[in-house]
Design an enzyme around this catalytic site. Structure first.
Site, PDB file in Angstrom:
ATOM      1  N   ARG A   1       0.542 -13.451  -7.156  1.00 11.54           N
ATOM      2  CA  ARG A   1       0.860 -12.071  -7.879  1.00 11.54           C
ATOM      3  C   ARG A   1       1.017 -12.493  -9.309  1.00 11.54           C
ATOM      4  NH1 ARG A   1       6.889  -9.562  -8.838  1.00 11.54           N
ATOM      5  NH2 ARG A   1       6.068  -7.573  -9.594  1.00 11.54           N
TER       6      ARG A   1
ATOM      7  N   GLU B   1       3.611  -5.859  -0.523  1.00 10.10           N
ATOM      8  CA  GLU B   1       2.959  -6.288  -1.450  1.00 10.10           C
ATOM      9  C   GLU B   1       2.216  -7.763  -1.056  1.00 10.10           C
ATOM     10  OE1 GLU B   1       6.438  -5.403  -3.591  1.00 10.10           O
ATOM     11  OE2 GLU B   1       5.177  -4.962  -5.381  1.00 10.10           O
TER      12      GLU B   1
END
Ligand code: ADP
Length: 352
Positions: A64, A337
């Protein structure tokens, strides 16, 4: 394919392993207090070494990355050029990108030859048109310093929008969706046929909704007014707006919605006010985005508050769509996510 997803923050590393394409979650964990004395984890490199000691056979790593600036409109395979460009974005995301990069460089050393990808929080919102992302400042601030709205939580908004379409049995490319990511950080996005056309966070994640400890939208003149009044420097005012405002600042009690609910029920007026402010701000944005989209087929709630707080969802929706001929479907969809990063990584690696 075994995919390791890494979310490397300033003092923590969250990780999760997926078997793809089955999307089975094999393992997850978090390493905290990195860099703190006595933690036994002096830096990200030793943190990742510790994590990798319990995971074997990693085929690819998905990272990320908070800020991809204007350069990254989608996830990419990491190479030296990508690292250099992520470094460049550190200037506009000094709190996040350096920590994300530490995770990438550590994995490069510890897993040589294993493909790594970068999945950006900002990428999904790169589809916003210029009249949406520009601020009313002299144009040079955009062209010289990159001052514009970027938006964040893109991975989450994209994930829940796709899930919403699947749940409704409709094509994403046929839907107008408003997604509300309400966690500690909160943002809302207007998604027109799968593309983000507006979102509430801006140049930084401070703009927009009222959040756990962030103020969201305020009159910008307040910044200098408060600095003068309280003789604050830039670091102090940033700390006030980011860490001591929002639900916590207004209530004086907590940034946690559960605490505020309890306090409100016990008659605490400031807690009740903070919750009303929170809901009002979301409702106002929903109204604006319904106009932007020319309607709304689906309203999606996600994040810790969005997923769990029915009273907040009810208050936000109360009367919001009374004037609409076609009411949206209201959906609660848990965000994921990490899975989204694993999916993107799998897609990129498979493509070669
Ligand atoms: P982050 O943005 O840090 O990932 P979360 O998405 O977990 O945070 O959201 C935190 C907020 O969600 C808090 O205000 C908390 O009150 C609320 N929340 C989280 N889990 C629950 C739950 N199970 N029930 C009610 N509220 C919850």
């Amino acid at each position: 394919m075994k995919i390791l997803v890494i979310n490397s923050g300033s003092s923590s590393i969250k990780y999760r392993v997926f078997s793809m394409p089955a999307e089975d979650s094999l393992l997850k964990g978090v390493l905290e207090n990195i860099g703190e004395r006595g933690s036994g984890v002096p830096d990200h490199f030793s943190g990742l070494r510790k994590i990798l000691a319990e995971i074997t056979g990693v085929d690819a790593v998905g990272h990320r990355v908070v800020h991809g600036g204007e350069r990254f409109r989608e996830p990419v395979v990491v190479d030296n050029g990508v690292i250099a460009r992520i470094k460049k974005c550190c200037a506009i995301a000094p709190l996040h990108n350096p920590a994300n990069l530490s995770g990438i460089t550590a994995c490069k050393k510890l897993l040589p030859g294993v493909k790594q990808t970068a999945v950006f929080d900002t990428a999904f919102h790169q589809s916003m048109p210029d009249h949406v992302y520009m601020y009313g400042l002299p144009y040079e601030y955009y062209s010289r310093f990159g001052v514009r709205k970027y938006g964040f939580h893109g991975t989450s908004h994209e994930f829940v929008a796709a899930e919403a379409a699947a749940k409704l049995g409709r094509k994403l490319s046929s839907l107008k969706i408003i997604t509300c990511h309400l966690g500690n950080g909160c943002s809302i996005a207007a998604i027109d046929r799968g593309r983000s056309v507006d979102t509430s966070m801006g140049f930084t994640p401070l703009e927009g909704l009222l959040m756990g400890t962030r103020c969201g939208d305020i009159d910008p003149a307040l910044v200098t007014y408060i600095m003068r009044k309280k003789r604050m420097d830039t670091r102090q005012i940033e700390e006030l707006l980011n860490k001591r405002s929002g639900l916590k600042g207004v209530s004086g009690i907590s940034n946690d919605m559960r605490d505020l609910d309890k306090a409100s029920a016990a008659g605490n007026k400031r807690s009740a006010l903070a919750v009303r402010m929170f809901c009002y701000r979301v409702k106002k944005y929903i109204g604006a985005y319904t106009a932007v989209l020319g309607g709304c087929d689906a309203l999606v709630f996600t994040g810790g508050i969005g997923e769990n707080k029915a009273n907040v969802r009810k208050e936000i929706c109360r009367g919001a769509f009374d004037a609409l001929l076609r009411k949206p479907a209201v959906l609660v969809i848990p965000t994921n996510e990490e899975l989204m990063i694993a999916r993107q990584t799998y897609r990129l690696v498979k493509r070669g």
